[in-house]
Write a protein that holds these residues in place. Structure first.
Motif, PDB file in Angstrom:
ATOM      1  N   ALA A  67       0.882  -1.174  -0.046  1.00 16.97           N
ATOM      2  CA  ALA A  67      -0.142  -0.109   0.107  1.00 16.97           C
ATOM      3  C   ALA A  67       0.743   1.138   0.101  1.00 16.97           C
ATOM      4  N   TYR A  68       2.128   1.151   0.574  1.00 17.78           N
ATOM      5  CA  TYR A  68       3.080   2.293   0.560  1.00 17.78           C
ATOM      6  C   TYR A  68       3.672   2.625  -0.759  1.00 17.78           C
ATOM      7  N   LYS A  69       3.619   1.680  -1.782  1.00 19.23           N
ATOM      8  CA  LYS A  69       4.268   1.820  -2.910  1.00 19.23           C
ATOM      9  C   LYS A  69       3.827   2.902  -3.751  1.00 19.23           C
TER      10      LYS A  69
ATOM     11  N   HIS B  80       3.577  -1.201  13.628  1.00 18.47           N
ATOM     12  CA  HIS B  80       3.531  -2.178  12.669  1.00 18.47           C
ATOM     13  C   HIS B  80       2.138  -3.044  12.447  1.00 18.47           C
ATOM     14  N   ALA B  81       1.369  -2.069  12.338  1.00 15.03           N
ATOM     15  CA  ALA B  81      -0.363  -2.692  11.976  1.00 15.03           C
ATOM     16  C   ALA B  81      -0.267  -2.970  10.566  1.00 15.03           C
ATOM     17  N   TYR B  82      -0.535  -4.342  10.383  1.00 14.88           N
ATOM     18  CA  TYR B  82      -0.650  -4.891   8.897  1.00 14.88           C
ATOM     19  C   TYR B  82      -1.789  -5.872   8.805  1.00 14.88           C
ATOM     20  N   VAL B  83      -2.455  -5.724   7.814  1.00 12.70           N
ATOM     21  CA  VAL B  83      -3.659  -6.519   7.558  1.00 12.70           C
ATOM     22  C   VAL B  83      -3.633  -6.972   6.166  1.00 12.70           C
ATOM     23  N   ARG B  84      -3.689  -8.453   5.838  1.00 18.68           N
ATOM     24  CA  ARG B  84      -3.479  -8.923   4.494  1.00 18.68           C
ATOM     25  C   ARG B  84      -4.322  -7.989   3.672  1.00 18.68           C
TER      26      ARG B  84
ATOM     27  N   HIS C  13      -8.306  -6.226   3.626  1.00 18.05           N
ATOM     28  CA  HIS C  13      -8.492  -4.998   4.270  1.00 18.05           C
ATOM     29  C   HIS C  13     -10.126  -4.321   4.384  1.00 18.05           C
ATOM     30  N   ASN C  14     -10.466  -3.572   5.255  1.00 19.83           N
ATOM     31  CA  ASN C  14     -11.882  -2.918   5.343  1.00 19.83           C
ATOM     32  C   ASN C  14     -12.894  -3.962   5.602  1.00 19.83           C
ATOM     33  N   HIS C  15     -12.336  -5.095   6.595  1.00 22.05           N
ATOM     34  CA  HIS C  15     -13.427  -5.815   7.143  1.00 22.05           C
ATOM     35  C   HIS C  15     -13.704  -6.020   8.511  1.00 22.05           C
ATOM     36  N   GLY C  16     -12.925  -4.672   9.082  1.00 23.63           N
ATOM     37  CA  GLY C  16     -12.704  -4.555  10.653  1.00 23.63           C
ATOM     38  C   GLY C  16     -11.761  -5.557  11.237  1.00 23.63           C
ATOM     39  N   ILE C  17     -10.894  -5.876  10.910  1.00 24.78           N
ATOM     40  CA  ILE C  17      -9.892  -6.632  11.405  1.00 24.78           C
ATOM     41  C   ILE C  17      -8.747  -5.821  12.127  1.00 24.78           C
ATOM     42  N   GLY C  18      -8.416  -4.891  11.446  1.00 25.76           N
ATOM     43  CA  GLY C  18      -7.399  -3.746  12.012  1.00 25.76           C
ATOM     44  C   GLY C  18      -8.156  -3.311  13.422  1.00 25.76           C
ATOM     45  N   GLY C  19      -9.404  -2.829  12.962  1.00 23.94           N
ATOM     46  CA  GLY C  19     -10.221  -2.264  14.205  1.00 23.94           C
ATOM     47  C   GLY C  19     -10.259  -2.917  15.373  1.00 23.94           C
ATOM     48  N   ARG C  20     -10.391  -4.428  15.128  1.00 29.31           N
ATOM     49  CA  ARG C  20     -10.763  -5.211  16.291  1.00 29.31           C
ATOM     50  C   ARG C  20      -9.136  -5.519  16.805  1.00 29.31           C
TER      51      ARG C  20
ATOM     52  N   VAL D 104      -2.600   8.384   4.390  1.00 24.89           N
ATOM     53  CA  VAL D 104      -3.598   8.996   5.075  1.00 24.89           C
ATOM     54  C   VAL D 104      -4.799   7.993   5.313  1.00 24.89           C
ATOM     55  N   TRP D 105      -4.752   6.923   4.784  1.00 19.94           N
ATOM     56  CA  TRP D 105      -5.798   5.959   5.298  1.00 19.94           C
ATOM     57  C   TRP D 105      -5.470   5.389   6.779  1.00 19.94           C
ATOM     58  N   ALA D 106      -4.107   5.236   6.890  1.00 21.46           N
ATOM     59  CA  ALA D 106      -3.569   4.978   8.325  1.00 21.46           C
ATOM     60  C   ALA D 106      -4.076   6.174   9.402  1.00 21.46           C
ATOM     61  N   VAL D 107      -3.969   7.117   8.961  1.00 20.93           N
ATOM     62  CA  VAL D 107      -4.205   8.527   9.897  1.00 20.93           C
ATOM     63  C   VAL D 107      -5.687   8.359  10.162  1.00 20.93           C
ATOM     64  N   ARG D 108      -6.510   8.188   9.118  1.00 16.20           N
ATOM     65  CA  ARG D 108      -8.062   8.191   9.510  1.00 16.20           C
ATOM     66  C   ARG D 108      -8.583   7.286  10.368  1.00 16.20           C
ATOM     67  N   PHE D 109      -7.601   6.043   9.865  1.00 13.22           N
ATOM     68  CA  PHE D 109      -7.935   4.701  10.605  1.00 13.22           C
ATOM     69  C   PHE D 109      -7.883   4.804  12.253  1.00 13.22           C
TER      70      PHE D 109
ATOM     71  N   GLU E   5      -7.518   8.018  13.534  1.00  9.01           N
ATOM     72  CA  GLU E   5      -8.490   8.843  14.143  1.00  9.01           C
ATOM     73  C   GLU E   5      -9.810   8.375  14.438  1.00  9.01           C
ATOM     74  N   LYS E   6     -10.206   7.481  13.686  1.00 13.84           N
ATOM     75  CA  LYS E   6     -11.559   6.881  13.779  1.00 13.84           C
ATOM     76  C   LYS E   6     -11.644   6.203  15.041  1.00 13.84           C
ATOM     77  N   HIS E   7     -10.600   5.620  15.676  1.00 18.48           N
ATOM     78  CA  HIS E   7     -10.250   4.941  16.969  1.00 18.48           C
ATOM     79  C   HIS E   7      -9.958   5.716  18.073  1.00 18.48           C
TER      80      HIS E   7
HETATM   81  C1  LIG Z   1      -4.212   0.309   8.232  1.00 13.37           C
HETATM   82  C2  LIG Z   1      -4.845  -1.021   8.514  1.00 13.37           C
HETATM   83  C3  LIG Z   1      -3.866  -2.167   9.428  1.00 13.37           C
HETATM   84  C4  LIG Z   1      -6.074  -1.138   8.748  1.00 13.37           C
HETATM   85  O1  LIG Z   1      -6.599  -2.553   8.916  1.00 13.37           O
HETATM   86  P1  LIG Z   1      -8.202  -3.059   8.434  1.00 13.37           P
HETATM   87  O2  LIG Z   1      -8.489  -4.174   8.671  1.00 13.37           O
HETATM   88  O3  LIG Z   1      -8.126  -2.614   6.866  1.00 13.37           O
HETATM   89  O4  LIG Z   1      -9.138  -1.990   9.296  1.00 13.37           O
HETATM   90  P2  LIG Z   1     -10.638  -1.956   9.337  1.00 13.37           P
HETATM   91  O5  LIG Z   1     -11.143  -2.767   8.441  1.00 13.37           O
HETATM   92  O6  LIG Z   1     -10.911  -1.919  10.785  1.00 13.37           O
HETATM   93  O7  LIG Z   1     -10.771  -0.493   9.019  1.00 13.37           O
HETATM   94  C5  LIG Z   1     -10.658   0.212   7.760  1.00 13.37           C
HETATM   95  C6  LIG Z   1     -11.517   0.844   7.208  1.00 13.37           C
HETATM   96  O8  LIG Z   1     -12.538  -0.223   6.713  1.00 13.37           O
HETATM   97  C7  LIG Z   1     -13.920   0.293   7.650  1.00 13.37           C
HETATM   98  N1  LIG Z   1     -14.769  -0.877   7.855  1.00 13.37           N
HETATM   99  C8  LIG Z   1     -14.407  -1.580   9.208  1.00 13.37           C
HETATM  100  N2  LIG Z   1     -15.333  -2.640   9.221  1.00 13.37           N
HETATM  101  C9  LIG Z   1     -15.729  -2.616   7.983  1.00 13.37           C
HETATM  102  C10 LIG Z   1     -16.828  -3.525   7.474  1.00 13.37           C
HETATM  103  N3  LIG Z   1     -17.337  -4.785   8.040  1.00 13.37           N
HETATM  104  N4  LIG Z   1     -17.279  -3.384   6.192  1.00 13.37           N
HETATM  105  C11 LIG Z   1     -16.819  -2.309   5.420  1.00 13.37           C
HETATM  106  N5  LIG Z   1     -15.870  -1.252   5.942  1.00 13.37           N
HETATM  107  C12 LIG Z   1     -15.477  -1.451   7.208  1.00 13.37           C
HETATM  108  C13 LIG Z   1     -13.499   1.200   8.607  1.00 13.37           C
HETATM  109  O9  LIG Z   1     -14.612   1.988   8.808  1.00 13.37           O
HETATM  110  C14 LIG Z   1     -12.315   1.788   8.068  1.00 13.37           C
HETATM  111  O10 LIG Z   1     -12.479   2.965   7.361  1.00 13.37           O
HETATM  112  P3  LIG Z   1     -11.732   4.244   7.407  1.00 13.37           P
HETATM  113  O11 LIG Z   1     -10.547   3.889   6.538  1.00 13.37           O
HETATM  114  O12 LIG Z   1     -12.822   5.271   6.370  1.00 13.37           O
HETATM  115  O13 LIG Z   1     -11.677   4.649   8.756  1.00 13.37           O
HETATM  116  C15 LIG Z   1      -4.706  -1.724   7.230  1.00 13.37           C
HETATM  117  O14 LIG Z   1      -5.373  -1.107   6.221  1.00 13.37           O
HETATM  118  C16 LIG Z   1      -3.248  -2.135   6.388  1.00 13.37           C
HETATM  119  O15 LIG Z   1      -2.675  -3.118   6.704  1.00 13.37           O
HETATM  120  N6  LIG Z   1      -2.949  -0.974   5.481  1.00 13.37           N
HETATM  121  C17 LIG Z   1      -1.381  -1.024   5.097  1.00 13.37           C
HETATM  122  C18 LIG Z   1      -0.128  -0.958   5.977  1.00 13.37           C
HETATM  123  C19 LIG Z   1      -0.637   0.425   6.910  1.00 13.37           C
HETATM  124  O16 LIG Z   1      -1.070   1.269   6.575  1.00 13.37           O
HETATM  125  N7  LIG Z   1      -0.494   0.111   8.191  1.00 13.37           N
HETATM  126  C20 LIG Z   1      -0.539   1.193   9.329  1.00 13.37           C
HETATM  127  C21 LIG Z   1       0.871   1.585   9.697  1.00 13.37           C
HETATM  128  S1  LIG Z   1       1.056   2.077  11.196  1.00 13.37           S
END
Ligand SMILES: CC(C)(COP(=O)(O)OP(=O)(O)OC[C@H]1O[C@@H](n2cnc3c(N)ncnc32)[C@H](O)[C@@H]1OP(=O)(O)O)[C@@H](O)C(=O)NCCC(=O)NCCS
Length: 168
Positions: free
Chosen positions: A23-25, A79-83, A87-94, A116-121, A123-125
């Motif tokens: 995602a950083y590339k 080091h927060a990383y989700v496959r 992404h966007n399934h709530g795993i990072g949030g959990r 910016v997606w990480a900052v928003r993520f 901030e949401k928390h």
């Molecule tokens: C940042 C990261 C860890 C977040 O993990 P994720 O599992 O995608 O996070 P979530 O699904 O909990 O939240 C991401 C978005 O999905 C949304 N979301 C959460 N559950 C959802 C669901 N069931 N359905 C749809 N969207 C959902 C969230 O509202 C959030 O939206 P936002 O970005 O507008 O705030 C992941 O995107 C990642 O690995 N990114 C690349 C590496 C990175 O940037 N790491 C952070 C560096 S410190």
């Protein structure tokens, strides 16, 4: 299921990090990008330095990880990383909420300014960006990263840190 990662997870953690980090590339400064984004030696160094990784597992497979590291009086989330495919399934949030519930100290998170997606993520928390001057000070104090990375990073802090920073 969220569980603590073990030595047996090393290869899969390495794989998740470098898959998610794509995602950083083209987003972070070109001189900070390399492949793999996090070589195995660096992951090993981070673990040896005290970063404790937790993982989100589904169907017996690890799909997301997040590290915590106690440094002086704060806890860093690292080091927060989700496959990517998950992404966007709530795993990072959990993962974030799980780790947050287990942390008593003020929490700081550093990430790329351009992510910016990480900052928003975060901030949401409930995390809030600190000022540029504060960021420089905090990165120097709590992180061991190159100067160039400091220039291109941001720091977010939780409400415990904001409260604490007004007292000290
Ligand atoms: C940042 C990261 C860890 C977040 O993990 P994720 O599992 O995608 O996070 P979530 O699904 O909990 O939240 C991401 C978005 O999905 C949304 N979301 C959460 N559950 C959802 C669901 N069931 N359905 C749809 N969207 C959902 C969230 O509202 C959030 O939206 P936002 O970005 O507008 O705030 C992941 O995107 C990642 O690995 N990114 C690349 C590496 C990175 O940037 N790491 C952070 C560096 S410190």
């Amino acid at each position: 299921m969220i569980r603590r990662c073990t030595e047996d997870d090393f290869e899969i953690m390495y794989s998740i990090i470098n898959d998610a980090a794509t995602a950083y590339k083209g987003v972070i400064p070109e001189d900070r990008w390399h492949e793999p984004y996090m070589p195995k030696e660096e992951l090993r160094r981070e673990i040896d330095a005290g970063v404790v990784f937790w993982g989100y597992e589904e169907g017996g497979e690890l799909i997301g990880i997040m590290g915590i590291q106690d440094v002086q009086e704060v806890t860093l989330f690292r080091h927060a990383y989700v496959r990517t495919s998950m992404h966007n399934h709530g795993i990072g949030g959990r993962l974030l909420e799980f780790l947050y519930d287990r942390t008593k100290r003020p929490v700081l998170i550093g990430t790329w300014a351009a992510a910016v997606w990480a900052v928003r993520f975060y901030e949401k928390h409930g995390f809030r960006l600190v000022t540029a001057d504060e960021k420089d000070r905090l990165l120097r104090k709590y992180w061991s990263i190159p100067k160039r990375q400091t220039e291109t990073s941001v720091v977010l802090a939780d409400k415990k840190w904001w409260k604490w920073s007004q007292i000290i």
